[in-house]
Motif scaffolding. Structure first.
Motif, PDB file in Angstrom:
ATOM      1  N   VAL A  62       0.848  -1.197   0.000  1.00  0.00           N
ATOM      2  CA  VAL A  62       0.000   0.000   0.000  1.00  0.00           C
ATOM      3  C   VAL A  62       0.886   1.251   0.000  1.00  0.00           C
ATOM      4  O   VAL A  62       1.698   1.438   0.916  1.00  0.00           O
ATOM      5  CB  VAL A  62      -0.930   0.020   1.239  1.00  0.00           C
ATOM      6  CG1 VAL A  62      -1.864   1.220   1.192  1.00  0.00           C
ATOM      7  CG2 VAL A  62      -1.732  -1.270   1.328  1.00  0.00           C
ATOM      8  N   ALA A  63       0.739   2.068  -1.035  1.00  0.00           N
ATOM      9  CA  ALA A  63       1.498   3.326  -1.105  1.00  0.00           C
ATOM     10  C   ALA A  63       0.821   4.325  -0.179  1.00  0.00           C
ATOM     11  O   ALA A  63      -0.315   4.728  -0.417  1.00  0.00           O
ATOM     12  CB  ALA A  63       1.509   3.845  -2.537  1.00  0.00           C
ATOM     13  N   VAL A  64       1.493   4.689   0.895  1.00  0.00           N
ATOM     14  CA  VAL A  64       0.856   5.582   1.874  1.00  0.00           C
ATOM     15  C   VAL A  64       1.541   6.939   1.904  1.00  0.00           C
ATOM     16  O   VAL A  64       2.755   7.049   2.030  1.00  0.00           O
ATOM     17  CB  VAL A  64       0.856   5.013   3.317  1.00  0.00           C
ATOM     18  CG1 VAL A  64      -0.383   4.218   3.587  1.00  0.00           C
ATOM     19  CG2 VAL A  64       2.087   4.227   3.642  1.00  0.00           C
ATOM     20  N   SER A  65       0.702   7.970   1.816  1.00  0.00           N
ATOM     21  CA  SER A  65       1.228   9.333   1.870  1.00  0.00           C
ATOM     22  C   SER A  65       1.081   9.903   3.279  1.00  0.00           C
ATOM     23  O   SER A  65       1.730  10.884   3.613  1.00  0.00           O
ATOM     24  CB  SER A  65       0.469  10.211   0.883  1.00  0.00           C
ATOM     25  OG  SER A  65      -0.893  10.279   1.269  1.00  0.00           O
ATOM     26  N   HIS A  88       6.263   4.178   1.941  1.00  0.00           N
ATOM     27  CA  HIS A  88       6.126   5.638   1.938  1.00  0.00           C
ATOM     28  C   HIS A  88       7.392   6.266   1.361  1.00  0.00           C
ATOM     29  O   HIS A  88       8.502   5.834   1.665  1.00  0.00           O
ATOM     30  CB  HIS A  88       5.901   6.138   3.370  1.00  0.00           C
ATOM     31  CG  HIS A  88       5.922   7.633   3.483  1.00  0.00           C
ATOM     32  ND1 HIS A  88       4.967   8.428   2.897  1.00  0.00           N
ATOM     33  CD2 HIS A  88       6.789   8.484   4.101  1.00  0.00           C
ATOM     34  CE1 HIS A  88       5.238   9.703   3.151  1.00  0.00           C
ATOM     35  NE2 HIS A  88       6.339   9.766   3.872  1.00  0.00           N
ATOM     36  N   ILE A  89       7.204   7.293   0.556  1.00  0.00           N
ATOM     37  CA  ILE A  89       8.347   8.025   0.014  1.00  0.00           C
ATOM     38  C   ILE A  89       8.444   9.384   0.692  1.00  0.00           C
ATOM     39  O   ILE A  89       7.493  10.176   0.651  1.00  0.00           O
ATOM     40  CB  ILE A  89       8.223   8.181  -1.512  1.00  0.00           C
ATOM     41  CG1 ILE A  89       8.244   6.787  -2.124  1.00  0.00           C
ATOM     42  CG2 ILE A  89       9.368   9.022  -2.068  1.00  0.00           C
ATOM     43  CD1 ILE A  89       8.054   6.745  -3.585  1.00  0.00           C
ATOM     44  N   ASP A  90       9.566   9.596   1.333  1.00  0.00           N
ATOM     45  CA  ASP A  90       9.818  10.875   1.988  1.00  0.00           C
ATOM     46  C   ASP A  90      10.310  11.842   0.914  1.00  0.00           C
ATOM     47  O   ASP A  90      11.395  11.687   0.370  1.00  0.00           O
ATOM     48  CB  ASP A  90      10.877  10.651   3.081  1.00  0.00           C
ATOM     49  CG  ASP A  90      11.351  11.946   3.694  1.00  0.00           C
ATOM     50  OD1 ASP A  90      10.877  13.021   3.276  1.00  0.00           O
ATOM     51  OD2 ASP A  90      12.211  11.875   4.588  1.00  0.00           O
ATOM     52  N   ILE A 146       8.171  10.847 -10.662  1.00  0.00           N
ATOM     53  CA  ILE A 146       9.263  10.228  -9.901  1.00  0.00           C
ATOM     54  C   ILE A 146       8.688   9.258  -8.856  1.00  0.00           C
ATOM     55  O   ILE A 146       9.186   8.147  -8.685  1.00  0.00           O
ATOM     56  CB  ILE A 146      10.151  11.294  -9.211  1.00  0.00           C
ATOM     57  CG1 ILE A 146      10.776  12.217 -10.267  1.00  0.00           C
ATOM     58  CG2 ILE A 146      11.232  10.643  -8.358  1.00  0.00           C
ATOM     59  CD1 ILE A 146      11.582  13.370  -9.690  1.00  0.00           C
ATOM     60  N   LYS A 147       7.610   9.702  -8.174  1.00  0.00           N
ATOM     61  CA  LYS A 147       6.974   8.842  -7.168  1.00  0.00           C
ATOM     62  C   LYS A 147       6.502   7.535  -7.809  1.00  0.00           C
ATOM     63  O   LYS A 147       6.745   6.455  -7.284  1.00  0.00           O
ATOM     64  CB  LYS A 147       5.748   9.557  -6.588  1.00  0.00           C
ATOM     65  CG  LYS A 147       5.996  10.175  -5.245  1.00  0.00           C
ATOM     66  CD  LYS A 147       4.724  10.666  -4.553  1.00  0.00           C
ATOM     67  CE  LYS A 147       3.758  11.439  -5.377  1.00  0.00           C
ATOM     68  NZ  LYS A 147       2.874  12.348  -4.644  1.00  0.00           N
ATOM     69  N   ARG A 148       5.828   7.660  -8.950  1.00  0.00           N
ATOM     70  CA  ARG A 148       5.298   6.466  -9.624  1.00  0.00           C
ATOM     71  C   ARG A 148       6.418   5.497  -9.962  1.00  0.00           C
ATOM     72  O   ARG A 148       6.333   4.304  -9.709  1.00  0.00           O
ATOM     73  CB  ARG A 148       4.580   6.862 -10.928  1.00  0.00           C
ATOM     74  CG  ARG A 148       3.119   7.144 -10.747  1.00  0.00           C
ATOM     75  CD  ARG A 148       2.386   7.160 -12.085  1.00  0.00           C
ATOM     76  NE  ARG A 148       2.914   8.135 -13.028  1.00  0.00           N
ATOM     77  CZ  ARG A 148       2.621   9.430 -12.998  1.00  0.00           C
ATOM     78  NH1 ARG A 148       1.824   9.918 -12.078  1.00  0.00           N
ATOM     79  NH2 ARG A 148       3.141  10.266 -13.881  1.00  0.00           N
ATOM     80  N   SER A 165      -3.030   2.108  -4.301  1.00  0.00           N
ATOM     81  CA  SER A 165      -2.962   3.528  -3.966  1.00  0.00           C
ATOM     82  C   SER A 165      -4.319   3.990  -3.445  1.00  0.00           C
ATOM     83  O   SER A 165      -5.321   3.288  -3.566  1.00  0.00           O
ATOM     84  CB  SER A 165      -2.536   4.355  -5.182  1.00  0.00           C
ATOM     85  OG  SER A 165      -3.546   4.289  -6.150  1.00  0.00           O
ATOM     86  N   GLY A 166      -4.326   5.178  -2.860  1.00  0.00           N
ATOM     87  CA  GLY A 166      -5.545   5.683  -2.215  1.00  0.00           C
ATOM     88  C   GLY A 166      -6.378   6.579  -3.118  1.00  0.00           C
ATOM     89  O   GLY A 166      -7.181   7.358  -2.610  1.00  0.00           O
ATOM     90  N   HIS A 167      -6.210   6.486  -4.441  1.00  0.00           N
ATOM     91  CA  HIS A 167      -7.007   7.339  -5.328  1.00  0.00           C
ATOM     92  C   HIS A 167      -8.498   7.049  -5.139  1.00  0.00           C
ATOM     93  O   HIS A 167      -8.907   5.882  -5.153  1.00  0.00           O
ATOM     94  CB  HIS A 167      -6.614   7.090  -6.789  1.00  0.00           C
ATOM     95  CG  HIS A 167      -5.245   7.573  -7.121  1.00  0.00           C
ATOM     96  ND1 HIS A 167      -4.137   6.757  -7.110  1.00  0.00           N
ATOM     97  CD2 HIS A 167      -4.809   8.803  -7.444  1.00  0.00           C
ATOM     98  CE1 HIS A 167      -3.067   7.466  -7.432  1.00  0.00           C
ATOM     99  NE2 HIS A 167      -3.437   8.723  -7.630  1.00  0.00           N
TER     100      HIS A 167
HETATM  101  P1  AMP Z   1      -1.796  12.249  -4.594  1.00  0.00           P
HETATM  102  O1  AMP Z   1      -1.252  12.138  -5.973  1.00  0.00           O
HETATM  103  O2  AMP Z   1      -0.933  13.017  -3.651  1.00  0.00           O
HETATM  104  O3  AMP Z   1      -3.237  12.606  -4.540  1.00  0.00           O
HETATM  105  O4  AMP Z   1      -1.728  10.766  -4.023  1.00  0.00           O
HETATM  106  C1  AMP Z   1      -2.426   9.711  -4.598  1.00  0.00           C
HETATM  107  C2  AMP Z   1      -1.977   8.406  -3.965  1.00  0.00           C
HETATM  108  O5  AMP Z   1      -0.584   8.198  -4.217  1.00  0.00           O
HETATM  109  C3  AMP Z   1      -2.105   8.383  -2.450  1.00  0.00           C
HETATM  110  O6  AMP Z   1      -3.394   8.021  -2.034  1.00  0.00           O
HETATM  111  C4  AMP Z   1      -1.073   7.350  -2.086  1.00  0.00           C
HETATM  112  O7  AMP Z   1      -1.567   6.043  -2.266  1.00  0.00           O
HETATM  113  C5  AMP Z   1       0.039   7.589  -3.105  1.00  0.00           C
HETATM  114  N1  AMP Z   1       1.071   8.512  -2.579  1.00  0.00           N
HETATM  115  C6  AMP Z   1       1.086   9.870  -2.642  1.00  0.00           C
HETATM  116  N2  AMP Z   1       2.187  10.372  -2.057  1.00  0.00           N
HETATM  117  C7  AMP Z   1       2.908   9.311  -1.608  1.00  0.00           C
HETATM  118  C8  AMP Z   1       4.156   9.175  -0.907  1.00  0.00           C
HETATM  119  N3  AMP Z   1       4.877  10.249  -0.562  1.00  0.00           N
HETATM  120  N4  AMP Z   1       4.584   7.935  -0.608  1.00  0.00           N
HETATM  121  C9  AMP Z   1       3.859   6.854  -0.970  1.00  0.00           C
HETATM  122  N5  AMP Z   1       2.687   6.921  -1.622  1.00  0.00           N
HETATM  123  C10 AMP Z   1       2.208   8.126  -1.938  1.00  0.00           C
END
Ligand code: AMP
Ligand code: ZN
Length: 318
Positions: A62-65, A88-90, A146-148, A165-167
């Motif tokens: 699970v990619a967690v932000s 998680h990516i810092d 980069i995150k992807r 992901s949490g989309h």
């Molecule tokens: P966002 O693009 O910020 O709306 O994020 C969409 C989804 O990407 C989030 O619900 C997470 O699942 C994943 N995500 C966003 N930022 C991070 C992060 N820094 N590290 C890991 N997963 C992330």
């Protein structure tokens, strides 16, 4: 947390069990009590997982932000009995990144959930705050790319075939509308809440929250005592994706159910997820999946390296 759940009158009743109603869901034209609402969220996720044919046997990364959506999806999958691990990516954004990691730790520790934190700076060489002034493109699209790529690569390295992901519905409907507005047909065709694995190259991409709206996930966290990091990324102000989502929200307020109908009708018209591997190759620099010879991330890296070189004194300079 912004946007507190509006308080309903004492007489409001849950349409399911007649207990005291605590949340109104305008797009479903219904009211739920806390318990029935939580069950509604669980059902939304388990229906998504059934549609994607993902059983309890596979481990999910699970990619967690640290925001409400990724913590909610992690919690819901965990409640439904899936084996999960967090990643998680810092990003190195002052205050924001520390608060994000704290929210994840506060969520994961009491539930005994494992997660790993990777630093963008250590992996990529620059953090987001360092990239921003050096590249003229929008930082959101660079950061997203980069995150992807990092999440793909780390999932493959950790031997995980499913990246969650949490989309949510607002994200997906907003992205669809944004692509339609710009006539980006190639992206419209590829958008689906489940993209199958490309063996050896990419894990499956899973979005179990595509049936739930942003305000529903905010309420889910509130009712489940999850305390996400509630700030929006400070660098994303004015991002076009936010503008499109706000426009959609305005329509939704006046015409409840439109957002859901817009996205679900699109999904219905699609027989099955498009196989993302159809026209994908590999980047000649880094070997990661790419649609062109060089991937977007390597293009950014080359620009950063060129900038660094141009700042170094030339040999022979006084
Ligand atoms: P966002 O693009 O910020 O709306 O994020 C969409 C989804 O990407 C989030 O619900 C997470 O699942 C994943 N995500 C966003 N930022 C991070 C992060 N820094 N590290 C890991 N997963 C992330
Ligand atoms: Zn590359």
């Amino acid at each position: 947390m912004e946007n507190i759940i509006p308080k309903l009158p004492e007489t409001a009743k849950c349409k399911k069990c007649k207990a005291r109603g605590e949340i109104r869901l305008p797009s479903h034209n219904t009211i739920f009590c806390r318990e029935c609402f939580i069950r509604f969220c669980e059902t939304a996720v388990s229906r998504a997982m059934e549609k994607f044919r993902i059983g309890n046997e596979s481990e999910l990364l699970v990619a967690v932000s640290g925001g409400k959506d990724s913590l909610a999806v992690w919690d819901l999958l965990n409640r439904l009995g899936y084996r999960t691990r967090g990643i998680h990516i810092d990003l190195g954004i002052e205050n924001f990144s520390e608060a994000s990691a704290d929210a994840i730790a506060d969520f994961a520790s009491p539930r005994n959930l494992a997660w790993t934190r990777y630093s963008l700076k250590e992996t990529f060489g620059w953090n987001v705050e360092e990239i921003r002034p050096r590249i003229r493109r929008s930082i959101c699209s660079i950061c997203g790319a980069i995150k992807r790529q990092m999440l793909n690569r780390l999932a493959m390295r950790e031997g995980c075939q499913m990246l969650v992901s949490g989309h949510n519905l607002d994200d997906e409907a907003g992205r669809l509308l944004g692509n339609i507005l710009r006539h980006r047909d190639q992206y419209v065709d590829k958008q689906y809440p489940y993209l199958p694995e490309i063996p050896g190259l990419m894990p499956a991409k899973v979005k179990p929250l595509y049936r739930l709206e942003s305000h529903e996930l905010r309420a889910y966290c509130r009712f489940s005592s999850i305390r996400p990091h509630s700030e929006r990324c400070p660098l994303s102000r004015g991002a076009t994706s936010h503008i499109v989502k706000e426009a959609l929200e305005m329509i939704e307020e006046r015409m409840p159910g439109t957002k859901r109908d817009f996205y679900f009708t699109y999904l219905k018209k699609r027989a099955a997820p498009v196989f993302e591997g159809g026209d994908i190759g590999v980047c000649r620099e880094c070997g990661e999946p790419a649609y062109q010879d060089t991937c977007g991330v390597c293009t950014v890296r080359a620009q950063l390296l060129a900038g660094r070189k141009s700042k170094e004194p030339e040999a022979g300079d006084a």
